[in-house]
Design an enzyme around this catalytic site. Structure first.
Site, PDB file in Angstrom:
ATOM      1  N   ARG A 123      -2.956  11.279   9.405  1.00  0.00           N
ATOM      2  CA  ARG A 123      -3.362  10.003   8.800  1.00  0.00           C
ATOM      3  C   ARG A 123      -2.626   8.865   9.503  1.00  0.00           C
ATOM      4  NH1 ARG A 123      -2.097  13.724   4.719  1.00  0.00           N
ATOM      5  NH2 ARG A 123      -3.853  14.288   3.368  1.00  0.00           N
ATOM      6  N   LYS A 127       1.215  13.416   2.227  1.00  0.00           N
ATOM      7  CA  LYS A 127       1.165  13.045   0.809  1.00  0.00           C
ATOM      8  C   LYS A 127       2.059  13.974  -0.005  1.00  0.00           C
ATOM      9  CE  LYS A 127      -3.435  10.965   0.746  1.00  0.00           C
ATOM     10  NZ  LYS A 127      -4.776  10.985   0.147  1.00  0.00           N
ATOM     11  N   HIS A 139      -9.408   5.934   9.785  1.00  0.00           N
ATOM     12  CA  HIS A 139      -9.509   7.396   9.654  1.00  0.00           C
ATOM     13  C   HIS A 139     -10.568   8.020  10.563  1.00  0.00           C
ATOM     14  CE1 HIS A 139      -6.493   8.287   6.866  1.00  0.00           C
ATOM     15  NE2 HIS A 139      -7.163   8.901   5.930  1.00  0.00           N
ATOM     16  N   ARG A 178      -9.400  10.816  12.738  1.00  0.00           N
ATOM     17  CA  ARG A 178      -9.054  11.983  11.899  1.00  0.00           C
ATOM     18  C   ARG A 178     -10.327  12.757  11.558  1.00  0.00           C
ATOM     19  NH1 ARG A 178      -5.330  14.057   8.101  1.00  0.00           N
ATOM     20  NH2 ARG A 178      -6.082  14.359   5.974  1.00  0.00           N
ATOM     21  N   HIS A 237      -4.728  18.898   3.587  1.00  0.00           N
ATOM     22  CA  HIS A 237      -5.507  18.804   2.358  1.00  0.00           C
ATOM     23  C   HIS A 237      -4.983  19.814   1.342  1.00  0.00           C
ATOM     24  CE1 HIS A 237      -9.282  17.053   4.549  1.00  0.00           C
ATOM     25  NE2 HIS A 237      -8.424  16.122   4.197  1.00  0.00           N
ATOM     26  N   TYR A 244     -16.430  18.284   5.939  1.00  0.00           N
ATOM     27  CA  TYR A 244     -16.663  18.229   7.388  1.00  0.00           C
ATOM     28  C   TYR A 244     -17.684  19.268   7.844  1.00  0.00           C
ATOM     29  CZ  TYR A 244     -12.669  15.122   7.409  1.00  0.00           C
ATOM     30  OH  TYR A 244     -11.828  14.061   7.151  1.00  0.00           O
TER      31      TYR A 244
END
Length: 297
Positions: free
Chosen positions: A147, A171, A243, A246, A269, A278
């Site tokens: 990110r 995150k 993004h 990414r 994720h 995706y």
């Protein structure tokens, strides 16, 4: 009520270890929620909040033209806040129990073709330190799929060129080790040896990998300006977001047969269903190719 909000934010920072941007989102959402309760519903005690108050708040946001994604985020913030109050015995009930999140429209992420990626990565001029930095950033983004917040959070010590990996904190303060390709490693090496020092003053001890013209850590806004300029210079007409590289990283890996679990791990994720979007992108692109090139399509 404001003191309860401060307690909740302190809990998120200290006990949950959430990222700064996530904390800012919670604070913004909950400040607007408390303002609504106080000014429109005239509720001054959080223990008096009922389900109807929250339903009215969501309708208020919807009437302001807020998207379903924004509404869902507000629901998550308000729910987490009331659950915290119940756990801390600051309230005797949770008014969010039967509140459902709005159905999100899952938009397919926009991705660049291989040719467009190549054009964008070759857009920076390599005859100055700004170009060397921009080249290194773009190559690193596309090589790892990290990110933008993770990119600008990198320190020099997080990149291990000889061993071919980068360490980043994502995150929830989760650490990831991501492989780094030869092309990206070469671009970063060139920036470190010939570009980064020119951003720094002699007395600077800045640890950040990517620096702005003041010799300080580059910001998200700074990166976004650079990306928009390079996109224009590359003649790419697609609408890019920070993004986009990414998304392109993940899509191109899956198109070439990469394992979904491996891509999930590299992207950081928590839930594989986020990565699965995706696979829809690759199917859509396959249909486009079929329609364009099959004689009986």
């Amino acid at each position: 009520m404001e003191n309860r909000l401060k307690d909740f934010l302190h809990f998120l920072i200290v006990e949950k270890g959430l990222a700064k941007n996530t904390i800012v989102s919670y604070e913004r959402d909950l400040k607007s929620y408390l303002k609504y309760l106080k000014n429109i519903e005239t509720v001054t005690d959080l223990n008096h909040v009922q389900r109807t108050h929250i339903v009215h708040f969501l309708k208020f946001l919807k009437d302001q033209g807020k998207s379903s994604k924004t509404l869902a985020r507000h629901v998550a913030s308000v729910r987490a806040f009331h659950q915290f109050l119940l756990r801390e015995k600051a309230a005797d009930h949770d008014p969010t129990v039967h509140i459902e999140s709005p159905q999100l429209e899952r938009k397919l992420p926009k991705v660049l073709s291989l040719e467009e990626v190549e054009t964008l990565l070759n857009a920076p001029r390599l005859d100055n330190h700004f170009g060397l930095r921009d080249k290194a950033m773009l190559e690193l983004l596309y090589a790892t799929g990290i990110r933008v917040s993770e990119l600008i959070g990198l320190n020099v010590g997080d990149v291990h060129l000889s061993m071919g990996f980068v360490r980043c904190i994502g995150k929830g303060n989760k650490e990831r080790i991501i492989p780094l390709g030869r092309t990206a490693a070469k671009a970063i090496d060139s920036y470190l040896n010939n570009g980064r020092k020119k951003f720094m003053s002699k007395k600077s001890s800045e640890e950040a990998l990517f620096l702005n013209h003041h010799g300080k850590r580059l910001t998200r806004q700074g990166f976004w300006k650079i990306l928009k300029r390079l996109t224009k210079e590359a003649g790419i007409e697609k609408e890019l977001t920070p993004h986009t590289l990414r998304h392109s990283f993940a899509t191109h890996l899956l198109e070439n047969g990469a394992d979904l679990r491996a891509v999930q791990e590299m992207l950081g994720h928590a839930d594989i269903s986020t990565t699965q979007i995706y696979t829809h992108v690759t199917k859509t692109r396959l249909k486009d190719v079929y329609s364009q090139f099959h004689p009986r399509a």
